[in-house]
Design a protein around this motif. Structure first.
Motif, PDB file in Angstrom:
ATOM      1  N   UNK A  51       0.832  -1.204   0.000  1.00 38.65           N
ATOM      2  CA  UNK A  51       0.000   0.000   0.000  1.00 38.65           C
ATOM      3  C   UNK A  51       0.867   1.255   0.000  1.00 38.65           C
ATOM      4  N   UNK A  52       1.918   1.254   0.796  1.00 41.71           N
ATOM      5  CA  UNK A  52       2.829   2.403   0.838  1.00 41.71           C
ATOM      6  C   UNK A  52       3.517   2.602  -0.513  1.00 41.71           C
ATOM      7  N   UNK A  53       3.890   1.504  -1.135  1.00 36.74           N
ATOM      8  CA  UNK A  53       4.559   1.589  -2.450  1.00 36.74           C
ATOM      9  C   UNK A  53       3.618   2.168  -3.503  1.00 36.74           C
ATOM     10  N   UNK A  54       2.372   1.718  -3.507  1.00 35.55           N
ATOM     11  CA  UNK A  54       1.389   2.248  -4.456  1.00 35.55           C
ATOM     12  C   UNK A  54       1.179   3.742  -4.251  1.00 35.55           C
ATOM     13  N   UNK A  55       1.159   4.142  -3.000  1.00 33.37           N
ATOM     14  CA  UNK A  55       0.930   5.553  -2.664  1.00 33.37           C
ATOM     15  C   UNK A  55       2.147   6.412  -3.006  1.00 33.37           C
ATOM     16  N   UNK A  56       3.301   6.076  -2.427  1.00 40.25           N
ATOM     17  CA  UNK A  56       4.474   6.946  -2.532  1.00 40.25           C
ATOM     18  C   UNK A  56       5.213   6.812  -3.862  1.00 40.25           C
ATOM     19  N   UNK A  57       5.376   5.579  -4.339  1.00 37.61           N
ATOM     20  CA  UNK A  57       6.177   5.378  -5.544  1.00 37.61           C
ATOM     21  C   UNK A  57       5.368   5.510  -6.827  1.00 37.61           C
ATOM     22  N   UNK A  58       4.110   5.061  -6.783  1.00 42.36           N
ATOM     23  CA  UNK A  58       3.289   5.075  -8.006  1.00 42.36           C
ATOM     24  C   UNK A  58       2.290   6.234  -8.036  1.00 42.36           C
ATOM     25  N   UNK A  59       2.185   6.969  -6.933  1.00 49.05           N
ATOM     26  CA  UNK A  59       1.251   8.087  -6.893  1.00 49.05           C
ATOM     27  C   UNK A  59      -0.200   7.664  -6.952  1.00 49.05           C
ATOM     28  N   UNK A  60      -0.482   6.479  -6.433  1.00 53.34           N
ATOM     29  CA  UNK A  60      -1.844   5.939  -6.497  1.00 53.34           C
ATOM     30  C   UNK A  60      -2.444   5.870  -5.089  1.00 53.34           C
ATOM     31  N   UNK A  61      -2.601   7.017  -4.482  1.00 56.56           N
ATOM     32  CA  UNK A  61      -3.138   7.082  -3.119  1.00 56.56           C
ATOM     33  C   UNK A  61      -4.573   6.557  -3.059  1.00 56.56           C
ATOM     34  N   UNK A  62      -5.357   6.875  -4.082  1.00 53.90           N
ATOM     35  CA  UNK A  62      -6.753   6.415  -4.097  1.00 53.90           C
ATOM     36  C   UNK A  62      -6.821   4.891  -4.111  1.00 53.90           C
ATOM     37  N   UNK A  63      -5.976   4.271  -4.923  1.00 52.16           N
ATOM     38  CA  UNK A  63      -5.957   2.811  -4.967  1.00 52.16           C
ATOM     39  C   UNK A  63      -5.545   2.239  -3.615  1.00 52.16           C
ATOM     40  N   UNK A  64      -4.537   2.842  -3.003  1.00 47.52           N
ATOM     41  CA  UNK A  64      -4.081   2.365  -1.697  1.00 47.52           C
ATOM     42  C   UNK A  64      -5.199   2.440  -0.669  1.00 47.52           C
ATOM     43  N   UNK A  65      -5.990   3.519  -0.715  1.00 47.92           N
ATOM     44  CA  UNK A  65      -7.113   3.662   0.216  1.00 47.92           C
ATOM     45  C   UNK A  65      -8.180   2.597  -0.027  1.00 47.92           C
ATOM     46  N   UNK A  66      -8.426   2.302  -1.300  1.00 38.65           N
ATOM     47  CA  UNK A  66      -9.431   1.283  -1.640  1.00 38.65           C
ATOM     48  C   UNK A  66      -9.010  -0.094  -1.130  1.00 38.65           C
ATOM     49  N   UNK A  67      -7.703  -0.380  -1.218  1.00 37.06           N
ATOM     50  CA  UNK A  67      -7.203  -1.699  -0.822  1.00 37.06           C
ATOM     51  C   UNK A  67      -6.958  -1.824   0.679  1.00 37.06           C
ATOM     52  N   UNK A  68      -6.890  -0.696   1.377  1.00 36.42           N
ATOM     53  CA  UNK A  68      -6.584  -0.683   2.812  1.00 36.42           C
ATOM     54  C   UNK A  68      -7.521  -1.584   3.631  1.00 36.42           C
ATOM     55  N   UNK A  69      -8.837  -1.512   3.437  1.00 35.16           N
ATOM     56  CA  UNK A  69      -9.740  -2.366   4.236  1.00 35.16           C
ATOM     57  C   UNK A  69      -9.484  -3.860   4.038  1.00 35.16           C
ATOM     58  N   UNK A  70      -9.072  -4.266   2.831  1.00 35.64           N
ATOM     59  CA  UNK A  70      -8.801  -5.684   2.578  1.00 35.64           C
ATOM     60  C   UNK A  70      -7.611  -6.159   3.420  1.00 35.64           C
ATOM     61  N   UNK A  71      -6.633  -5.274   3.585  1.00 30.06           N
ATOM     62  CA  UNK A  71      -5.432  -5.639   4.344  1.00 30.06           C
ATOM     63  C   UNK A  71      -5.722  -5.684   5.841  1.00 30.06           C
ATOM     64  N   UNK A  72      -6.456  -4.692   6.346  1.00 28.53           N
ATOM     65  CA  UNK A  72      -6.618  -4.555   7.797  1.00 28.53           C
ATOM     66  C   UNK A  72      -7.871  -5.235   8.344  1.00 28.53           C
ATOM     67  N   UNK A  73      -8.767  -5.627   7.463  1.00 22.62           N
ATOM     68  CA  UNK A  73      -9.934  -6.388   7.930  1.00 22.62           C
ATOM     69  C   UNK A  73      -9.868  -7.826   7.449  1.00 22.62           C
ATOM     70  N   UNK A  74      -8.684  -8.201   6.958  1.00 21.47           N
ATOM     71  CA  UNK A  74      -8.431  -9.575   6.529  1.00 21.47           C
ATOM     72  C   UNK A  74      -9.453 -10.066   5.506  1.00 21.47           C
ATOM     73  N   UNK A  75      -9.604  -9.275   4.429  1.00 20.75           N
ATOM     74  CA  UNK A  75     -10.467  -9.707   3.344  1.00 20.75           C
ATOM     75  C   UNK A  75      -9.838 -10.870   2.593  1.00 20.75           C
ATOM     76  N   UNK A  76     -10.573 -11.439   1.669  1.00 19.90           N
ATOM     77  CA  UNK A  76     -10.057 -12.582   0.922  1.00 19.90           C
ATOM     78  C   UNK A  76      -9.012 -12.128  -0.091  1.00 19.90           C
ATOM     79  N   UNK A  77      -8.077 -12.999  -0.369  1.00 21.47           N
ATOM     80  CA  UNK A  77      -7.025 -12.698  -1.336  1.00 21.47           C
ATOM     81  C   UNK A  77      -7.615 -12.491  -2.727  1.00 21.47           C
TER      82      UNK A  77
END
Length: 284
Positions: A51-77
């Motif tokens: 998520x940090x790489x998508x945000x800082x290196x790729x400039x995709x903060x919106x994508x990182x925010x969308x994926x954040x709940x999957x990481x921290x709420x243990x969504x399915x792969x």
């Protein structure tokens, strides 16, 4: 002609995909690796580093925010990867659905089976030393979970781990140790393939006379011995028709001819190529 519009920036620092050990510099490269290696992915893919790489290196903060709940709420792969693929838009719906199906099928595998697939991938890529270390850790994990009474895969899975460790050792030309691994695999699960590879490793390890004595003691495996010899003879014939063999023969003519310096130069070049190839297979 198909034109793909890239999403985000090209990263200065690559992201290393867990389990695959592949470095990617863009979200498109990431998506390609996920699609092509979906059967190898596990939950380690869902992490804050990505998520940090998508945000800082790729400039995709919106994508990182969308994926954040999957990481921290243990969504399915599968849901995590599908969300990522849909956002980037590199693949159509059918291709993404195929990836999702592969991921859902893989979800039924144990952590040991999934990790084994990742290490097998290292063997396929000729990363032999790294694969051996991976199998060692996996065997240790198997023993720990078994002692704790946890549900385990079938014994055949453990046998295959030992067998594939032997394959990796063969790639490092450690034939004696490889033979021990193949025999260990056979003792766990009596497979014709395992014993055949054991005999093949012994053939590579021993001198001609030593192997003849070894084979003579295994009278119950006489048919298998004959089969192995036929395969070796075929491999020799194939080698003698290969460009590498023909090139080496041409070099012999150089050695005996007037242009001996060219022979030495070509020998040095080939030696360096072989050395570099071995270094890569033995590297971390």
């Amino acid at each position: 002609m198909r034109v793909c519009v890239c999403v985000g920036k090209y990263a200065e620092t690559p992201y290393c995909i867990p389990g695959l050990e592949i470095r990617v510099f863009s979200v498109e490269e990431l998506c390609y690796c996920l699609k092509e290696n979906a059967f190898l992915l596990d939950l380690s893919m869902m992490n804050d580093t990505l998520l940090d790489w998508l945000d800082r290196e790729c400039g995709l903060r919106e994508m990182a925010k969308i994926l954040y709940p999957f990481v921290h709420r243990k969504g399915s792969l599968s849901a995590f990867v599908v969300k990522l693929l849909n956002y980037v838009g590199l693949y159509d719906e059918q291709q993404i659905a195929e990836v999702e199906q592969v991921l859902k099928q893989g979800a039924g595998l144990s952590s040991i089976e999934k990790k084994k697939s990742q290490i097998d991938y290292l063997v396929k890529k000729k990363k032999y030393a790294a694969a051996v270390r991976g199998y060692d850790a996996l065997i240790e994990k198997w023993q720990e979970q078994s002692e704790e009474g946890k549900p385990m895969p079938a014994e055949e899975c453990l046998a295959t781990i030992w067998h594939n460790r032997g394959v990796a050792l063969t790639g490092l030309m450690m034939y004696g140790k490889a033979a021990e691994n193949f025999l260990k695999a056979f003792e766990i699960h009596e497979s014709r393939e395992f014993y055949r590879d054991y005999m093949a490793a012994r053939r590579m390890e021993l001198t001609e006379s030593e192997y003849v004595s070894f084979a003579a003691e295994a009278l119950d495996k006489y048919e298998l011995t004959l089969e192995l010899e036929k395969d070796v003879e075929q491999l020799v014939r194939d080698w003698e028709q290969s460009p590498e063999y023909l090139r080496l023969n041409a070099m012999k003519e150089l050695q005996n001819g007037e242009n001996r310096q060219r022979y030495y130069d070509e020998s040095e070049r080939i030696t360096q190529i072989l050395k570099e190839s071995y270094r890569r297979s033995a590297a971390d």
